[in-house]
Motif scaffolding. Structure first.
Motif, PDB file in Angstrom:
ATOM      1  N   THR A  29      -2.069   0.369   6.252  1.00 54.50           N
ATOM      2  CA  THR A  29      -1.256   1.486   5.789  1.00 54.50           C
ATOM      3  C   THR A  29      -0.741   2.273   6.989  1.00 54.50           C
ATOM      4  O   THR A  29      -1.390   2.359   8.012  1.00 54.50           O
ATOM      5  CB  THR A  29      -2.044   2.428   4.868  1.00 54.50           C
ATOM      6  N   TYR A  76       0.797  -1.223   0.000  1.00 55.94           N
ATOM      7  CA  TYR A  76       0.000   0.000   0.000  1.00 55.94           C
ATOM      8  C   TYR A  76       0.826   1.267   0.000  1.00 55.94           C
ATOM      9  O   TYR A  76       0.701   2.085   0.864  1.00 55.94           O
ATOM     10  CB  TYR A  76      -0.940  -0.010   1.192  1.00 55.94           C
ATOM     11  N   GLU A 110      -0.675   5.188  -0.517  1.00 58.90           N
ATOM     12  CA  GLU A 110      -1.123   6.014   0.593  1.00 58.90           C
ATOM     13  C   GLU A 110      -0.379   7.348   0.657  1.00 58.90           C
ATOM     14  O   GLU A 110      -0.917   8.351   1.090  1.00 58.90           O
ATOM     15  CB  GLU A 110      -0.864   5.232   1.885  1.00 58.90           C
ATOM     16  N   TYR A 144      -0.903  11.979   1.598  1.00 64.30           N
ATOM     17  CA  TYR A 144      -1.875  12.575   2.501  1.00 64.30           C
ATOM     18  C   TYR A 144      -1.197  13.634   3.359  1.00 64.30           C
ATOM     19  O   TYR A 144      -0.058  13.481   3.755  1.00 64.30           O
ATOM     20  CB  TYR A 144      -2.490  11.513   3.411  1.00 64.30           C
ATOM     21  N   ASN A 176      -6.467  -1.727   6.513  1.00 60.67           N
ATOM     22  CA  ASN A 176      -5.721  -2.042   5.296  1.00 60.67           C
ATOM     23  C   ASN A 176      -4.201  -2.004   5.497  1.00 60.67           C
ATOM     24  O   ASN A 176      -3.454  -2.114   4.530  1.00 60.67           O
ATOM     25  CB  ASN A 176      -6.159  -1.130   4.140  1.00 60.67           C
ATOM     26  N   ASN A 234      -3.550   2.603   9.590  1.00 62.35           N
ATOM     27  CA  ASN A 234      -4.908   2.130   9.375  1.00 62.35           C
ATOM     28  C   ASN A 234      -4.931   0.613   9.536  1.00 62.35           C
ATOM     29  O   ASN A 234      -4.378  -0.115   8.722  1.00 62.35           O
ATOM     30  CB  ASN A 234      -5.382   2.536   7.983  1.00 62.35           C
TER      31      ASN A 234
HETATM   32  C1  NAG Z   1      -6.875   2.702   4.019  1.00 62.74           C
HETATM   33  O1  NAG Z   1      -7.998   3.108   4.777  1.00 62.74           O
HETATM   34  C2  NAG Z   1      -8.115   4.519   4.938  1.00 62.74           C
HETATM   35  C3  NAG Z   1      -9.288   4.783   5.861  1.00 62.74           C
HETATM   36  O2  NAG Z   1     -10.422   4.112   5.456  1.00 62.74           O
HETATM   37  C4  NAG Z   1      -8.309   5.155   3.564  1.00 62.74           C
HETATM   38  O3  NAG Z   1      -8.375   6.560   3.709  1.00 62.74           O
HETATM   39  C5  NAG Z   1      -7.161   4.786   2.676  1.00 62.74           C
HETATM   40  O4  NAG Z   1      -7.389   5.294   1.363  1.00 62.74           O
HETATM   41  C6  NAG Z   1      -6.982   3.288   2.607  1.00 62.74           C
HETATM   42  N1  NAG Z   1      -5.788   3.002   1.817  1.00 62.74           N
HETATM   43  C7  NAG Z   1      -5.731   2.059   0.878  1.00 62.74           C
HETATM   44  C8  NAG Z   1      -4.443   1.941   0.138  1.00 62.74           C
HETATM   45  O5  NAG Z   1      -6.672   1.308   0.642  1.00 62.74           O
END
Ligand code: NAG
Ligand code: NAG
Ligand code: NAG
Ligand code: NAG
Ligand code: NAG
Ligand code: NAG
Ligand code: NAG
Length: 337
Positions: free
Chosen positions: A98, A40, A43, A46, A96, A93
């Motif tokens: 991350t 992942y 990500e 952000y 998932n 997170n």
């Molecule tokens: C992981 O979860 C967060 C919160 O739901 C979300 O903002 C983010 O996009 C997710 N990342 C991936 C790579 O799925």
């Protein structure tokens, strides 16, 4: 009456949060994030605004986050060195896997475990082996083919990378003098891509499958250059590009015109004589699809009705609006945040 009820509900929630959820979490033992972190890396990017939650009563999610944050901080410590003392881990997170690590490393580096983007750095258990697109390749003096891997779940593929400060990823390059029949190239050829060997700019199509992978991995702008003659070229930039999967016939989703040189009338994607000629939302068609749409005879392209611009026509027939192009090229550039 309402207030009493509210307090009661709050107390029950408080109890559940404090005792039940925490006990459940304890049973799960130590947190194990292996198998997640290499996947992942998207990500990144952000912008960190909130500190990690730190309250005395935590919901289960927050409790998980606390454990995860400790893991992240530990990762950070491992990464800290003389050059990089600012690592901060936040916003893990647990769904998932991350984890965001704040760092002062400004440049994305493949072949390393720490991958950075504008504001964020992510720790990877395995080094990233390939650049995400041409923009990650810094030392470059020639238009050349490079292996890129925009999506870690899919194999890398080779693309033509441009030179110059923008270091765009090429989608297409077609000179009138090329020895390739763009008009009658098959669905399979457009899907898989085609190009000259050795590397050069006479003809090249990235391949619709690769185009789908690339444009669905991150946000890009797309630009079209139509060289009319030695002194006159049209350049048009659209704000976004997303090409669907093969199951959706590589459907086009293109943003509006964001910049163009010289000729204000030649936004041939959106400003057309009739609405039917606008191609956004259209599927990709090749000469095999003439039964579906006779316009497809022109060459592999997105068609609604016959289009107002097409660089994949026969040599010498490329056009953009009212202009004939002697050379057409299409590139994408990562969208700046
Ligand atoms: C992981 O979860 C967060 C919160 O739901 C979300 O903002 C983010 O996009 C997710 N990342 C991936 C790579 O799925
Ligand atoms: C962590 O999870 C991975 C994948 O599920 C597993 O292979 C590994 O053994 C686990 N490590 C520990 C310490 O439990
Ligand atoms: C190049 O094309 C432009 C636009 O069609 C035209 O005005 C100009 O005369 C052409 N120049 C040459 C050298 O042919
Ligand atoms: C372009 O087409 C896509 C469908 O592929 C659609 O979702 C999108 O809204 C369209 N864009 C505009 C600006 O109409
Ligand atoms: C166009 O032709 C290809 C190759 O024969 C086929 O796979 C595809 O389904 C056709 N597209 C449409 C919209 O029918
Ligand atoms: C394209 O548009 C013209 C008129 O605008 C119409 O006569 C023709 O049938 C359309 N062709 C297709 C394939 O939709
Ligand atoms: C593509 O095929 C058509 C029909 O066979 C033919 O007329 C045309 O010349 C071909 N295009 C090229 C660029 O060879």
């Amino acid at each position: 009456m309402m207030n009493v009820l509210t307090i009661l509900i709050w107390l029950v929630c408080f109890y559940i949060t404090l005792f039940c959820d925490k006990a459940n979490t304890d049973k799960r033992g130590s947190f194990n994030n292996s198998g997640y972190s290499t996947k992942y890396y998207h990500e990144i990017g952000y912008i960190y605004t909130q500190p990690p939650m730190k309250t005395s009563v935590m919901s289960m999610a927050a409790y998980d986050m606390e454990i995860a944050a400790v893991q992240c901080l530990f990762t950070c410590q491992k990464e800290n060195s003389a050059e990089n003392l600012n690592c901060v881990a936040v916003n893990f997170n647990s769904e998932n896997g991350t984890c965001q690590l704040l760092s002062n490393q400004p440049v994305y580096k493949y072949d390393e475990c720490v991958v950075s983007d504008d504001h964020w750095t992510l720790y990877m258990e395995e080094p990233i082996k390939f650049p995400r697109d041409c923009e990650d390749i810094r030392k470059r003096t020639l238009d050349q083919y490079y292996e890129i891997q925009p999506d870690l779940d899919k194999p890398p593929f080779s693309v033509l990378c441009g030179i110059g400060p923008s270091m765009a990823t090429y989608i297409q390059s077609h000179k009138s003098s090329s020895h390739f029949d763009f008009q009658n190239a098959t669905w399979a050829q457009y899907r898989d891509g085609f190009r000259v060997y050795p590397p050069g700019l006479s003809y090249y199509w990235i391949g619709n499958e690769n185009l789908h992978t690339l444009t669905s991995s991150r946000d890009y702008t797309i630009d079209f250059l139509c060289r009319v003659n030695r002194t006159f070229s049209l350049f048009i930039l659209y704000s976004s590009i997303l090409v669907g999967s093969e199951a959706d016939f590589y459907r086009l989703n293109i943003g509006t015109c964001a910049y163009r040189t010289r000729d204000i009338l030649n936004d041939a994607i959106w400003v057309t004589a009739n609405d039917e000629a606008k191609i956004n939302g259209s599927v990709f068609l090749t000469h095999e699809n003439v039964t579906e749409n006779a316009c497809a005879r022109q060459g592999g392209w997105w068609y609604n009705n016959c289009t107002n611009a097409n660089f994949n026509t026969a040599n010498g027939n490329m056009f953009w609006g009212s202009y004939d192009c002697s050379y057409g090229k299409i590139r994408v550039l990562r969208k700046k945040p």
